[in-house]
Write a protein that holds these residues in place. Structure first.
Motif, PDB file in Angstrom:
ATOM      1  N   LYS A  35       0.843  -1.188   0.000  1.00  0.00           N
ATOM      2  CA  LYS A  35       0.000   0.000   0.000  1.00  0.00           C
ATOM      3  C   LYS A  35       0.885   1.247   0.000  1.00  0.00           C
ATOM      4  O   LYS A  35       1.798   1.359   0.801  1.00  0.00           O
ATOM      5  N   GLY A  44      -1.798  -4.020   0.998  1.00  0.00           N
ATOM      6  CA  GLY A  44      -1.593  -5.245   1.768  1.00  0.00           C
ATOM      7  C   GLY A  44      -0.157  -5.694   1.733  1.00  0.00           C
ATOM      8  O   GLY A  44       0.766  -4.903   1.575  1.00  0.00           O
ATOM      9  N   GLY A  88      -1.993   2.730   7.059  1.00  0.00           N
ATOM     10  CA  GLY A  88      -2.682   3.682   6.196  1.00  0.00           C
ATOM     11  C   GLY A  88      -2.779   5.060   6.820  1.00  0.00           C
ATOM     12  O   GLY A  88      -3.413   5.955   6.269  1.00  0.00           O
ATOM     13  N   GLU A  99     -10.138   0.886  15.856  1.00  0.00           N
ATOM     14  CA  GLU A  99     -10.690   0.988  14.510  1.00  0.00           C
ATOM     15  C   GLU A  99      -9.666   0.749  13.400  1.00  0.00           C
ATOM     16  O   GLU A  99     -10.023   0.761  12.222  1.00  0.00           O
ATOM     17  N   THR A 101      -7.442  -0.989  10.701  1.00  0.00           N
ATOM     18  CA  THR A 101      -7.567  -2.213   9.923  1.00  0.00           C
ATOM     19  C   THR A 101      -6.432  -2.319   8.914  1.00  0.00           C
ATOM     20  O   THR A 101      -5.819  -1.320   8.536  1.00  0.00           O
ATOM     21  N   PHE A 102      -6.188  -3.546   8.503  1.00  0.00           N
ATOM     22  CA  PHE A 102      -5.180  -3.850   7.499  1.00  0.00           C
ATOM     23  C   PHE A 102      -5.916  -4.346   6.265  1.00  0.00           C
ATOM     24  O   PHE A 102      -6.719  -5.271   6.347  1.00  0.00           O
ATOM     25  N   LEU A 103      -5.662  -3.741   5.127  1.00  0.00           N
ATOM     26  CA  LEU A 103      -6.387  -4.058   3.905  1.00  0.00           C
ATOM     27  C   LEU A 103      -5.538  -4.920   2.976  1.00  0.00           C
ATOM     28  O   LEU A 103      -4.456  -4.516   2.561  1.00  0.00           O
ATOM     29  N   GLU A 105      -5.903  -6.088  -0.588  1.00  0.00           N
ATOM     30  CA  GLU A 105      -6.733  -5.812  -1.751  1.00  0.00           C
ATOM     31  C   GLU A 105      -6.678  -6.916  -2.795  1.00  0.00           C
ATOM     32  O   GLU A 105      -7.548  -7.000  -3.652  1.00  0.00           O
ATOM     33  N   GLY A 130      -9.299  -9.091   2.073  1.00  0.00           N
ATOM     34  CA  GLY A 130     -10.164  -8.708   3.178  1.00  0.00           C
ATOM     35  C   GLY A 130      -9.623  -7.526   3.952  1.00  0.00           C
ATOM     36  O   GLY A 130      -8.506  -7.054   3.725  1.00  0.00           O
ATOM     37  N   GLU A 131     -10.440  -7.053   4.848  1.00  0.00           N
ATOM     38  CA  GLU A 131     -10.076  -5.971   5.756  1.00  0.00           C
ATOM     39  C   GLU A 131      -9.984  -6.601   7.143  1.00  0.00           C
ATOM     40  O   GLU A 131     -10.972  -7.095   7.669  1.00  0.00           O
ATOM     41  N   TYR A 132      -8.785  -6.584   7.719  1.00  0.00           N
ATOM     42  CA  TYR A 132      -8.504  -7.303   8.948  1.00  0.00           C
ATOM     43  C   TYR A 132      -8.175  -6.329  10.083  1.00  0.00           C
ATOM     44  O   TYR A 132      -7.414  -5.377   9.878  1.00  0.00           O
TER      45      TYR A 132
END
Length: 148
Positions: A35, A44, A88, A99, A101-103, A105, A130-132
């Motif tokens: 990212k 990701g 991010g 809140e 998250t790790f994306l 893609e 996924g969004e983790y």
């Protein structure tokens, strides 16, 4: 006195059980993150490699009994730029850690050497999109990823 012994034994048993799960299927890994980089992946994990030099590992990867992969990213082994790529955003006092998250893609195929070292079943070869959620501690970022 018996209560103290019972509590001590329960703590020892719990500690031993938690260590057992981690000790079997874990490896030191070197990850790069896609990212906000020049990596061809939009977000990701960009590369996932089994570490061959213990001192340079930036993470530890653990295959869990529920067929997930938990990544422990060592904060002292990554740069602030890499930290930003993972989250991010920059961490500061006002950041809501619940809140984050790790994306992922795109799916990422786990290299054969790492897959064998983790003792993954043959049908689990990729990290799923996924969004983790990310758990942030003083020393690590902890992310549990779904395997397919």
């Amino acid at each position: 006195m018996k209560n103290l012994i019972t509590i001590a034994l329960l703590c020892l048993l719990t500690s031993a059980y938690s260590q057992e799960e981690i000790s079997g299927n874990n490896i030191d890994t070197n990850l790069t993150f896609g990212k906000y980089t020049d990596c061809f992946r939009p977000g990701g994990i960009c590369t996932f490699n089994k570490n061959t030099k213990e001192k340079t590992a930036n993470s530890q990867s653990v295959f869990n009994k529920d067929q997930t992969l938990t990544i422990y990213i060592h904060r002292d082994q990554i740069t602030p730029v890499e930290e930003f790529k993972i989250l991010g955003e920059e961490l500061h006092e006002e950041t809501n850690l619940e809140e984050l998250t790790f994306l992922m893609e795109e799916e990422l195929e786990i290299p054969e050497e790492a897959r064998l070292a983790l003792k993954l079943p043959e049908y689990l070869t990729t990290i799923a999109v996924g969004e983790y959620p990310i758990k942030v501690t003083e020393k690590e970022f902890i992310i549990t990823l779904k395997l397919e």
